[in-house]
Design a protein around this motif. Structure first.
Motif, short mmCIF file in Angstrom:
data_model
loop_
_atom_site.label_atom_id
_atom_site.label_comp_id
_atom_site.label_asym_id
_atom_site.label_seq_id
_atom_site.Cartn_x
_atom_site.Cartn_y
_atom_site.Cartn_z
N PRO A 115 0.81 -1.22 0.00
CA PRO A 115 0.00 0.00 0.00
C PRO A 115 0.85 1.28 0.00
N GLN A 116 0.20 2.39 -0.38
CA GLN A 116 0.83 3.71 -0.31
C GLN A 116 0.08 4.52 0.74
N LEU A 117 0.83 5.08 1.69
CA LEU A 117 0.22 5.77 2.82
C LEU A 117 -0.66 6.94 2.36
N LYS A 118 -0.17 7.77 1.44
CA LYS A 118 -0.92 8.96 1.05
C LYS A 118 -2.22 8.60 0.34
N ARG A 119 -2.19 7.52 -0.41
CA ARG A 119 -3.41 7.13 -1.12
C ARG A 119 -4.47 6.66 -0.13
N LEU A 120 -4.05 5.85 0.86
CA LEU A 120 -5.00 5.40 1.88
C LEU A 120 -5.50 6.58 2.71
N ALA A 121 -4.57 7.49 3.04
CA ALA A 121 -4.95 8.64 3.86
C ALA A 121 -5.96 9.52 3.14
N ARG A 122 -5.80 9.69 1.82
CA ARG A 122 -6.73 10.54 1.08
C ARG A 122 -8.17 10.04 1.23
N ASN A 123 -8.35 8.72 1.16
CA ASN A 123 -9.69 8.16 1.29
C ASN A 123 -10.29 8.47 2.66
N LEU A 125 -9.30 11.12 4.70
CA LEU A 125 -9.41 12.56 4.86
C LEU A 125 -10.59 13.15 4.11
N ARG A 126 -11.06 12.47 3.08
CA ARG A 126 -12.21 12.98 2.32
C ARG A 126 -13.48 13.04 3.16
N GLN A 127 -13.47 12.38 4.32
CA GLN A 127 -14.63 12.46 5.19
C GLN A 127 -14.78 13.85 5.79
N ARG A 128 -13.63 14.62 5.86
CA ARG A 128 -13.67 15.93 6.51
C ARG A 128 -13.25 17.07 5.60
N TYR A 129 -12.49 16.74 4.53
CA TYR A 129 -11.91 17.81 3.72
C TYR A 129 -12.23 17.60 2.24
N THR A 130 -12.15 18.67 1.46
CA THR A 130 -12.24 18.56 0.02
C THR A 130 -10.86 18.27 -0.56
N ASP A 131 -10.84 17.84 -1.82
CA ASP A 131 -9.57 17.39 -2.42
C ASP A 131 -8.53 18.49 -2.50
N GLY A 132 -8.96 19.74 -2.68
CA GLY A 132 -7.98 20.82 -2.75
C GLY A 132 -7.22 20.97 -1.46
N VAL A 133 -7.91 20.90 -0.32
CA VAL A 133 -7.26 20.97 0.99
C VAL A 133 -6.38 19.75 1.21
N ILE A 134 -6.88 18.59 0.82
CA ILE A 134 -6.10 17.35 0.99
C ILE A 134 -4.80 17.42 0.20
N ASP A 135 -4.87 17.98 -1.02
CA ASP A 135 -3.64 18.11 -1.82
C ASP A 135 -2.56 18.87 -1.06
N GLU A 136 -2.97 19.96 -0.41
CA GLU A 136 -2.00 20.74 0.34
C GLU A 136 -1.46 19.97 1.54
N MET A 137 -2.32 19.20 2.19
CA MET A 137 -1.89 18.43 3.36
C MET A 137 -0.90 17.33 2.97
N LEU A 138 -1.11 16.75 1.77
CA LEU A 138 -0.25 15.64 1.35
C LEU A 138 0.97 16.10 0.55
N ALA A 139 1.04 17.40 0.26
CA ALA A 139 2.12 17.89 -0.60
C ALA A 139 3.52 17.71 0.01
N PRO A 140 3.75 17.98 1.30
CA PRO A 140 5.11 17.83 1.85
C PRO A 140 5.64 16.40 1.67
N GLU A 141 6.88 16.29 1.27
CA GLU A 141 7.48 14.99 1.01
C GLU A 141 7.51 14.13 2.26
N ARG A 142 7.77 14.76 3.41
CA ARG A 142 7.98 13.99 4.64
C ARG A 142 6.76 13.97 5.55
N VAL A 143 5.59 14.20 5.00
CA VAL A 143 4.40 14.09 5.84
C VAL A 143 4.34 12.67 6.40
N SER A 144 4.09 12.56 7.69
CA SER A 144 4.21 11.25 8.37
C SER A 144 2.85 10.65 8.69
N TYR A 145 2.93 9.40 9.11
CA TYR A 145 1.72 8.70 9.54
C TYR A 145 1.08 9.45 10.70
#
Length: 850
Positions: A115-123, A125-145
């Protein structure tokens, strides 16, 4: 725990349920914190640790530098054929070796998970955020679990929950939010008040790849986005380079962005059906697409813009005009269903007209080619015409086209229509010319087919009594075939061709249908009047024929079709009580044609077929199970009068009678392009001569010559003999169904109008979820129209039947064939049993031209 942990656990649990073993490669060690949460603390040994995943128990075994050591720990749990426990084998920092892995057996037996962490996390996070906000949250390379776990938690987050989701609280998904915003400005004030414009811009960028200006007002942002979406769908569907007017509109850069463009355009049409036309028309006008010169064949779907449908229909007309009929049919079949056509029955009717033109043209070319190869055997000509897939289908296609065109408010383009009519006339001329020559060679004798004079003795008299004997003036063979198709499938029906007596005019043909005609029949003249002699009786007109039939057939009843249809069941039963033979007369076709009502004749022909079927069903309900239907003659029918230059001078001499397709008399000249035959050559005991034109020519006899008969063409001489047995119980009405109808007009102001019908699945049997029905227009007991086409439903044009799926609405376009009706009702019948499933509760007034 938190939503991210729960989501990953659920994914793992589903894999464990399916395969019992999961081999999990985590190359970037993204899920190390999840594993720590799963085991409940730091790792203390190399043993298998019991854990709970998504509510189910499992063993967690982790890699620690040695694949062989790992396999040794796993082995005791998997050595049996069916492992007793579920196993998770976690390999942090390891890349899967797809060709020589030490764990190959485990991977094959179980499920290999990468699995890929960011792909699972996006699913999550969509419960609370729109995709534009999620893109910004996932943008940093070192975003952690841990970062993503906090963001997904209901109690702690690096970003506030989505404002857009609260504004569009009743809308599902990011695509749905964008589509809803594009369709209406009703939420703009709330978006501005809650300062959600920035989030909206982020969402559009994330889903569509479209960079919107940060400082623009919402109406401008909507306009830019809508142009991007609709122009994007149009450009994606094009099979050529896009026009230059689209150069200023950016295009999607990825397949995912293209998919979102298509999905948004689809949602706008399906969820916001009423608003879409104005949106699309505005964008079409802004881009100037109506004036763009595009090869019509390069257009993709015709859902995006209105101009595409009109351009493509014109293209189909050009193909028909160029006699590329099959190519036109391919285009029509692939493009006739679109947003614009399904909403506009008038435009759909134009496409249906084009389809019928192309079908007639294609058949005309095929028949013309076959006629050119036909030999000189007259019997073979009739067989080729009347066989199951015979040439008669050309006449059927012509009648269907002309009946359809007659009911359109706007007649189709004259050029393709004229070409197709020319193809039909050319084929008819070739058929008439070739068949007449074959008759001359055969000495006017056709022995292989039933002769009209034997229909009573060999067909009617053999039927169980009571029997209804229908005389349908001018009914062509193809109309008899179509009649058989419009009767319930439970009825026993057969159609066979018969050859009518010459000349093919009403006094001769109707007399040939009389009892006794098989043993004594002669066309003769008495006191200057043409008629038929059977034994000692001279039959020049209807009154004489009715008197003769009554003298030959005991307990005979004679009734007109119109009267039969208008009688109440009790009065009909009394009218035919004790009758052994009921003669039913229909003169509608010949009456309309002979009086020069070309337009009305086109409409009447379809109506007569349906009303004959209604009469058969009505007689069956009254106890008359057996019917025989036939004609005095057929006819040739062209859409316009013959040009004066095409008319032939009459032979002159001792003329007894002159019709458009025959001259009867003595002496005179035989004009060029005509053939003379003596009465004796036709088997008649008289000294008369008959002169017929070859081909489809006509004599100068006055009147409208679009409709004519009297000559020896296949259409005039080959008549149908339809025998029907319909049991009385099959014709009785019941209340199966029910079917509902919506969208009924307050008044019928156009000959073509639409109604939506639907089948209630609750009343069907457990073994069926569909029903074949026949929707009708009825006035004063007569059918005055039927279905011409259907949207989102399986429609059989030959029978006028529609297949309804339970719970699925179908929009049908009714064709009003008899505009003289002051009012009508919509009726839906079961096609198999004739049970009436629906009848509109009140009369709908007919106000054409209003």
């Amino acid at each position: 725990m938190h939503p991210l942990h729960d989501y990953i656990s659920k994914q793992l649990a589903e894999r464990l349920k399916a395969r019992k073993i999961v081999v999990w490669y985590d190359v970037r060690r993204e899920f190390a914190s999840f594993i720590t949460e799963l085991r409940g603390g730091a790792r203390t040994n190399d043993e298998a640790v019991p854990v709970v995943v998504g509510g189910m128990g499992a063993r967690l075994i982790e890699y620690d530098g040695s694949m062989f050591e790992l396999r040794a720990v796993v082995e005791p749990f998997v050595c049996s054929d069916a492992p007793a426990e579920c196993i998770i084998v976690y390999l942090p920092g390891c890349e899967r070796d797809r060709h020589g892995s030490v764990l190959m057996e485990l991977e094959k037996a179980g499920d290999c998970y990468e699995p890929q962490l960011k792909r699972l996390a996006r699913n999550v996070l969509r419960q609370r955020y729109t995709d534009g906000v999620i893109d910004e949250m996932l943008a940093p390379e070192r975003v952690s679990y841990e970062d993503l776990a906090r963001a997904s938690s209901d109690t702690s987050s690096t970003e506030p929950p989505s404002i857009l989701k609260s504004i569009f609280h009743n809308i599902s998904g990011s695509d749905g939010i964008i589509a809803s915003w594009l369709s209406s400005d009703e939420r703009d004030a709330e978006i501005e008040r809650k300062e959600a414009t920035r989030e909206l811009v982020k969402l559009v960028r994330s889903k569509l790849g479209l960079e919107l200006p940060d400082d623009a007002a919402l109406p401008k942002l909507r306009s830019i986005t809508l142009r991007y979406v609709l122009a994007g769908e149009f450009r994606i569907d094009l099979r050529s380079s896009p026009p230059s007017v689209l150069d200023a509109i950016p295009a999607p850069n990825t397949k995912d962005e293209e998919a979102v463009v298509r999905e948004l355009a689809h949602q706008l049409r399906t969820r916001f059906t009423d608003a879409y036309p104005a949106m699309a028309d505005r964008v079409e006008a802004e881009l100037g697409l109506r004036d763009v010169a595009l090869p019509a064949g390069t257009l993709g779907s015709i859902d995006t813009f209105r101009f595409e449908e009109r351009m493509l229909l014109a293209h189909c007309g050009d193909l028909v005009a160029a006699k590329k009929f099959d190519e036109a049919l391919d285009v029509i079949s692939g493009r006739e269903h679109s947003f614009w056509l399904d909403r506009d029955v008038g435009r759909k009717a134009q496409w249906e007209a084009c389809r019928r033109m192309a079908e007639l043209g294609s058949l005309g070319m095929a028949v013309r080619a076959a006629v050119g190869k036909a030999g000189g055997d007259a019997n073979a000509w009739i067989d080729a015409y009347a066989t199951k897939e015979g040439w008669f289908r050309l006449d059927q296609a012509q009648r269907r086209l002309e009946a359809w065109v007659a009911n359109l408010d706007d007649e189709p383009d004259e050029r393709p229509l004229g070409v197709v009519r020319g193809v039909y006339e050319d084929a008819c001329r070739a058929m008439a010319d070739g068949f007449t020559k074959a008759l001359v060679v055969a000495k006017w004798t056709v022995s292989a087919f039933l002769h009209q004079t034997r229909i009573y003795s060999e067909v009617v008299s053999e039927q169980p009594k009571p029997v209804a004997y229908f005389f349908v003036d001018a009914m062509r063979f193809e109309m008899g075939v179509e009649l058989s198709e419009r009767l319930p499938k439970s009825a026993e029906v057969s159609v066979r061709p018969a050859v009518c007596a010459l000349p093919s005019i009403t006094p001769i043909g109707m007399a040939a249908l009389q009892p006794g005609a098989s043993s004594s029949f002669s066309v003769t003249e008495q006191a200057g009047t043409l008629g038929v002699r059977i034994d000692d009786a001279f039959l020049p007109d209807l009154a004489a024929r009715k008197k003769f039939a009554a003298s030959r057939v005991p307990r005979l009843t004679d009734v007109a079709l119109d009267e039969l249809l208008s009688l109440q069941p009790s009065k009909l039963a009394k009218r035919i009580e004790g009758a052994q033979v009921i003669i039913v007369r229909s003169q509608e076709i010949d009456h309309a044609g002979e009086r020069g009502f070309t337009f009305q004749a086109r409409q009447v022909m379809d109506t007569v077929i349906d009303n004959l079927a209604r009469a058969i069903r009505k007689l069956a309900a009254a106890g008359v199970e057996h019917c025989v239907l036939t004609a005095d003659h057929g006819h040739l029918f062209f859409p316009s009068d013959r040009d004066e230059s095409m008319r032939i001078d009459a032979p002159g001499g001792g003329e007894i009678d002159l019709h458009r397709r025959c001259w009867i008399g003595r002496g005179g000249a035989t004009p060029p392009g005509c053939v003379r035959v003596t009465a004796s050559a036709l088997g008649y005991d008289s000294d008369l001569d008959f002169v017929f034109p070859f081909g489809s020519g006509v004599f100068k006899s006055g009147g409208d010559l679009a409709f004519h008969h009297g000559g020896p063409s296949l259409q005039e001489m080959v008549i149908p003999v339809v025998t029907v047995r319909m049991k009385a119980r099959e014709a009785e009405r019941s209340t199966a169904g029910p079917v509902t109808a919506t969208g009924l007009p307050n008044a019928v102001t156009n000959r073509i109008f639409s109604v939506t019908i639907q089948l209630d699945g609750k009343s069907l049997s457990l073994f069926s979820n569909e029903l074949v029905v026949r929707p009708l227009l009825v006035s004063a007991g007569k059918q005055v129209g039927g279905v011409g086409m259907a949207v989102d439903g399986d429609f059989d044009r030959a029978t006028g039947c529609v297949t309804l799926q339970a719970g699925k609405p179908v929009t049908v376009a009714f064709l009003l064939s008899d505009e003289s009706s002051p009012s009508l009702r919509v009726v839906v019948q079961d096609a198999t049993t004739d049970a009436e499933l629906y009848r509109s509760s009140t009369d709908i007034p007919v106000r054409l031209g209003v």
